[in-house]
Design a protein around this motif. Structure first.
Motif, PDB file in Angstrom:
ATOM      1  N   PRO A 115       0.949  -1.320  -0.123  1.00 56.29           N
ATOM      2  CA  PRO A 115       0.062  -0.200  -0.032  1.00 56.29           C
ATOM      3  C   PRO A 115       0.917   1.213   0.085  1.00 56.29           C
ATOM      4  N   LEU A 116       2.025   1.187   0.593  1.00 57.23           N
ATOM      5  CA  LEU A 116       2.911   2.466   0.779  1.00 57.23           C
ATOM      6  C   LEU A 116       3.496   2.572  -0.611  1.00 57.23           C
ATOM      7  N   VAL A 121       4.239   5.832  -5.667  1.00 50.46           N
ATOM      8  CA  VAL A 121       4.242   5.984  -6.997  1.00 50.46           C
ATOM      9  C   VAL A 121       3.231   6.647  -7.599  1.00 50.46           C
ATOM     10  N   ASP A 122       3.351   7.700  -8.299  1.00 51.62           N
ATOM     11  CA  ASP A 122       2.352   8.361  -9.095  1.00 51.62           C
ATOM     12  C   ASP A 122       1.580   7.601 -10.188  1.00 51.62           C
ATOM     13  N   ASN A 123       2.326   6.937 -10.835  1.00 48.97           N
ATOM     14  CA  ASN A 123       1.577   6.125 -12.205  1.00 48.97           C
ATOM     15  C   ASN A 123       1.665   4.661 -11.851  1.00 48.97           C
ATOM     16  N   THR A 124       0.468   4.050 -11.157  1.00 48.27           N
ATOM     17  CA  THR A 124       0.484   2.791 -11.116  1.00 48.27           C
ATOM     18  C   THR A 124      -0.296   2.067 -12.111  1.00 48.27           C
ATOM     19  N   SER A 125      -0.772   2.531 -13.260  1.00 47.74           N
ATOM     20  CA  SER A 125      -1.396   2.017 -14.345  1.00 47.74           C
ATOM     21  C   SER A 125      -0.578   1.547 -15.411  1.00 47.74           C
TER      22      SER A 125
END
Length: 125
Positions: A115-116, A121-125
């Motif tokens: 979760p952290l 991280v800005d872009n997790t997609s």
């Protein structure tokens, strides 16, 4: 009198796990059907196979994204691990100072850290 295939160790090494796998899949499918389990709770092997065929394009793209993230994480971990090991061998003082933190990182469950990472991280997609 035993059968020649049963005496063939290579055949048994292949057939025994395959047989157990087939028995498990059949039992799973029969249990799902007998309990009338909704597909969204526990799909049977046949439903999973049908979804795999029907959604092959989407699943392939998701697989490629997952492999890309996994490979990137592996490369980063190898580089950081090698750098950390090089740092540790430079001095006994450095090793004694950092070793407890290295152990702490090893015993921390990834479920606690994930979760952290998602937050950081800005872009997790």
């Amino acid at each position: 009198m035993s059968h020649p295939l049963i005496e063939n160790e290579r055949f048994v090494q292949i057939a025994a796990p395959l047989g157990v796998g087939v028995i498990f899949l059949v039992a799973w499918e029969l249990a799902v059907m007998a309990l009338e389990m909704p597909r969204y709770i526990l799909p049977g092997p046949i439903a999973i196979g049908q979804s795999l065929v029907a959604d092959w394009g989407t699943l392939t793209r998701a697989l490629m994204m997952t492999l890309q993230v996994t490979l990137s994480a592996f490369v980063i971990s190898v580089v950081l691990g090698v750098l950390a090991s090089l740092l540790f061998v430079q001095s006994k003082w450095i090793e004694m100072s950092l070793f407890p933190y290295a152990v702490l990182m090893q015993v921390t469950p990834i479920v606690a850290i994930a979760p952290l990472i998602i937050i950081w991280v800005d872009n997790t997609s």
